[in-house]
Design a protein around this motif. Structure first.
Motif, PDB file in Angstrom:
ATOM      1  N   LEU A  19       0.829  -1.207   0.000  1.00 61.23           N
ATOM      2  CA  LEU A  19       0.000   0.000   0.000  1.00 61.23           C
ATOM      3  C   LEU A  19       0.862   1.256   0.000  1.00 61.23           C
ATOM      4  CD1 LEU A  19      -2.837  -0.994   2.496  1.00 61.23           C
ATOM      5  CD2 LEU A  19      -2.950  -0.883  -0.004  1.00 61.23           C
ATOM      6  N   MET A  20       1.942   1.229   0.755  1.00 57.81           N
ATOM      7  CA  MET A  20       2.823   2.396   0.807  1.00 57.81           C
ATOM      8  C   MET A  20       3.484   2.646  -0.540  1.00 57.81           C
ATOM      9  SD  MET A  20       4.398   1.962   4.614  1.00 57.81           S
ATOM     10  CE  MET A  20       5.323   3.480   4.577  1.00 57.81           C
ATOM     11  N   GLN A  21       3.855   1.584  -1.243  1.00 56.41           N
ATOM     12  CA  GLN A  21       4.465   1.728  -2.561  1.00 56.41           C
ATOM     13  C   GLN A  21       3.459   2.233  -3.587  1.00 56.41           C
ATOM     14  OE1 GLN A  21       6.006  -2.194  -3.226  1.00 56.41           O
ATOM     15  NE2 GLN A  21       7.845  -1.836  -2.014  1.00 56.41           N
ATOM     16  N   SER A  22       2.198   1.903  -3.383  1.00 54.85           N
ATOM     17  CA  SER A  22       1.159   2.273  -4.350  1.00 54.85           C
ATOM     18  C   SER A  22       0.570   3.655  -4.102  1.00 54.85           C
ATOM     19  CB  SER A  22       0.020   1.239  -4.305  1.00 54.85           C
ATOM     20  OG  SER A  22       0.515  -0.022  -4.625  1.00 54.85           O
ATOM     21  N   GLY A  23       0.768   4.188  -2.906  1.00 59.57           N
ATOM     22  CA  GLY A  23       0.216   5.505  -2.584  1.00 59.57           C
ATOM     23  C   GLY A  23      -1.301   5.505  -2.648  1.00 59.57           C
ATOM     24  N   ARG A  24      -1.855   6.411  -3.423  1.00 60.66           N
ATOM     25  CA  ARG A  24      -3.318   6.530  -3.530  1.00 60.66           C
ATOM     26  C   ARG A  24      -3.915   5.584  -4.570  1.00 60.66           C
ATOM     27  NH1 ARG A  24      -6.926   8.120  -0.612  1.00 60.66           N
ATOM     28  NH2 ARG A  24      -8.053   9.301  -2.159  1.00 60.66           N
ATOM     29  N   ARG A  25      -3.080   4.835  -5.285  1.00 61.20           N
ATOM     30  CA  ARG A  25      -3.612   3.886  -6.270  1.00 61.20           C
ATOM     31  C   ARG A  25      -4.232   2.702  -5.531  1.00 61.20           C
ATOM     32  NH1 ARG A  25      -1.420  -0.521  -8.884  1.00 61.20           N
ATOM     33  NH2 ARG A  25       0.623  -0.082  -8.028  1.00 61.20           N
ATOM     34  N   PRO A  73     -11.018   5.924   8.704  1.00 59.87           N
ATOM     35  CA  PRO A  73      -9.625   5.555   8.430  1.00 59.87           C
ATOM     36  C   PRO A  73      -8.665   6.738   8.515  1.00 59.87           C
ATOM     37  CG  PRO A  73     -10.866   5.624   6.398  1.00 59.87           C
ATOM     38  CD  PRO A  73     -11.850   5.835   7.515  1.00 59.87           C
ATOM     39  N   ARG A  74      -7.541   6.494   9.155  1.00 58.33           N
ATOM     40  CA  ARG A  74      -6.488   7.495   9.239  1.00 58.33           C
ATOM     41  C   ARG A  74      -5.409   7.222   8.203  1.00 58.33           C
ATOM     42  NH1 ARG A  74      -2.750   8.533  14.572  1.00 58.33           N
ATOM     43  NH2 ARG A  74      -1.396  10.091  13.633  1.00 58.33           N
ATOM     44  N   TRP A  75      -5.122   5.929   7.945  1.00 58.86           N
ATOM     45  CA  TRP A  75      -4.049   5.563   7.021  1.00 58.86           C
ATOM     46  C   TRP A  75      -4.496   4.682   5.862  1.00 58.86           C
ATOM     47  CZ3 TRP A  75      -2.824   4.936  12.400  1.00 58.86           C
ATOM     48  CH2 TRP A  75      -2.006   5.953  12.904  1.00 58.86           C
ATOM     49  N   ILE A  76      -5.373   3.702   6.141  1.00 59.66           N
ATOM     50  CA  ILE A  76      -5.768   2.735   5.118  1.00 59.66           C
ATOM     51  C   ILE A  76      -7.252   2.877   4.820  1.00 59.66           C
ATOM     52  CG2 ILE A  76      -5.914   0.296   4.507  1.00 59.66           C
ATOM     53  CD1 ILE A  76      -3.617  -0.169   6.559  1.00 59.66           C
ATOM     54  N   GLU A  77      -7.550   3.178   3.574  1.00 59.77           N
ATOM     55  CA  GLU A  77      -8.932   3.391   3.141  1.00 59.77           C
ATOM     56  C   GLU A  77      -9.425   2.161   2.376  1.00 59.77           C
ATOM     57  OE1 GLU A  77     -11.268   6.504   0.176  1.00 59.77           O
ATOM     58  OE2 GLU A  77      -9.138   6.736   0.539  1.00 59.77           O
ATOM     59  N   VAL A  82     -13.681  -3.233  -4.143  1.00 63.37           N
ATOM     60  CA  VAL A  82     -12.472  -3.252  -4.967  1.00 63.37           C
ATOM     61  C   VAL A  82     -11.263  -3.694  -4.152  1.00 63.37           C
ATOM     62  CG1 VAL A  82     -10.964  -1.928  -6.484  1.00 63.37           C
ATOM     63  CG2 VAL A  82     -13.403  -1.417  -6.408  1.00 63.37           C
ATOM     64  N   GLY A  83     -10.869  -2.875  -3.189  1.00 67.56           N
ATOM     65  CA  GLY A  83      -9.665  -3.176  -2.421  1.00 67.56           C
ATOM     66  C   GLY A  83      -9.320  -2.090  -1.439  1.00 67.56           C
ATOM     67  N   TYR A  84      -8.034  -1.732  -1.410  1.00 69.03           N
ATOM     68  CA  TYR A  84      -7.522  -0.799  -0.406  1.00 69.03           C
ATOM     69  C   TYR A  84      -6.527   0.173  -1.016  1.00 69.03           C
ATOM     70  CZ  TYR A  84      -9.345  -4.534   2.518  1.00 69.03           C
ATOM     71  OH  TYR A  84     -10.165  -5.479   3.088  1.00 69.03           O
ATOM     72  N   ARG A  85      -6.383   1.319  -0.355  1.00 70.78           N
ATOM     73  CA  ARG A  85      -5.363   2.308  -0.704  1.00 70.78           C
ATOM     74  C   ARG A  85      -5.069   3.157   0.513  1.00 70.78           C
ATOM     75  NH1 ARG A  85      -8.785   6.389  -4.584  1.00 70.78           N
ATOM     76  NH2 ARG A  85     -10.260   7.079  -3.012  1.00 70.78           N
ATOM     77  N   LEU A  86      -4.007   3.923   0.441  1.00 69.65           N
ATOM     78  CA  LEU A  86      -3.701   4.847   1.526  1.00 69.65           C
ATOM     79  C   LEU A  86      -4.678   6.009   1.476  1.00 69.65           C
ATOM     80  CD1 LEU A  86       0.190   5.083   1.482  1.00 69.65           C
ATOM     81  CD2 LEU A  86      -1.253   3.649   2.913  1.00 69.65           C
ATOM     82  N   THR A  87      -4.978   6.565   2.640  1.00 71.45           N
ATOM     83  CA  THR A  87      -5.863   7.722   2.676  1.00 71.45           C
ATOM     84  C   THR A  87      -5.126   8.945   2.141  1.00 71.45           C
ATOM     85  OG1 THR A  87      -5.207   8.209   4.945  1.00 71.45           O
ATOM     86  CG2 THR A  87      -7.204   6.883   4.653  1.00 71.45           C
ATOM     87  N   ALA A  88      -5.886   9.958   1.797  1.00 73.86           N
ATOM     88  CA  ALA A  88      -5.288  11.200   1.297  1.00 73.86           C
ATOM     89  C   ALA A  88      -4.552  11.882   2.441  1.00 73.86           C
ATOM     90  CB  ALA A  88      -6.367  12.117   0.741  1.00 73.86           C
ATOM     91  N   ALA A  89      -3.457  12.502   2.127  1.00 79.01           N
ATOM     92  CA  ALA A  89      -2.672  13.234   3.144  1.00 79.01           C
ATOM     93  C   ALA A  89      -3.452  14.434   3.631  1.00 79.01           C
ATOM     94  CB  ALA A  89      -1.345  13.674   2.537  1.00 79.01           C
ATOM     95  N   ASP A  90      -3.329  14.707   4.937  1.00 75.92           N
ATOM     96  CA  ASP A  90      -3.958  15.891   5.505  1.00 75.92           C
ATOM     97  C   ASP A  90      -3.220  17.129   5.031  1.00 75.92           C
ATOM     98  OD1 ASP A  90      -5.771  14.341   6.907  1.00 75.92           O
ATOM     99  OD2 ASP A  90      -4.551  14.292   8.725  1.00 75.92           O
ATOM    100  N   ASP A  91      -3.978  18.094   4.587  1.00 75.50           N
ATOM    101  CA  ASP A  91      -3.349  19.346   4.116  1.00 75.50           C
ATOM    102  C   ASP A  91      -3.401  20.401   5.189  1.00 75.50           C
ATOM    103  OD1 ASP A  91      -2.723  18.332   1.595  1.00 75.50           O
ATOM    104  OD2 ASP A  91      -4.736  18.782   0.856  1.00 75.50           O
TER     105      ASP A  91
END
Length: 91
Positions: A19-25, A73-77, A82-91
């Motif tokens: 998930l970390m390697q894939s980022g938001r994908r 979710p704070r980190w994993i959405e 479908v599956g999973y991805r990292l959550t969007a970064a807080d701005d």
């Protein structure tokens, strides 16, 4: 707790790394199941519903260990159906 070491199983570690390697994908459950088998990005291999359920269980265990909630979710959405991805970064 942010600098606390959290023991992960090999499967949990590999899922988190993927998930970390894939980022938001989004990574599909089938893709993640193949990854855990060492067959990543091979489309000719069958992935059963049990394999996908196994990913859900590993992801649930990982979330518990990192203090994650699937409802907020704070980190994993979860991308439903479908599956999973990292959550969007807080701005």
């Amino acid at each position: 707790m942010d600098d606390e070491e959290i023991p992960l199983t090999r499967s949990e570690f590999e899922l988190l790394a993927a998930l970390m390697q894939s980022g938001r994908r989004v990574r599909t459950k089938a893709d993640l199941a193949l990854l855990l088998r060492g067959e990543s990005y091979v489309t000719s291999h069958f992935v059963s519903e049990a394999d996908k359920r196994g990913i859900e269980v590993h992801m649930g265990n990982l979330r518990k260990k990192i203090g994650e909630s699937s409802a907020t979710p704070r980190w994993i959405e979860t991308v439903r159906g479908v599956g999973y991805r990292l959550t969007a970064a807080d701005d």
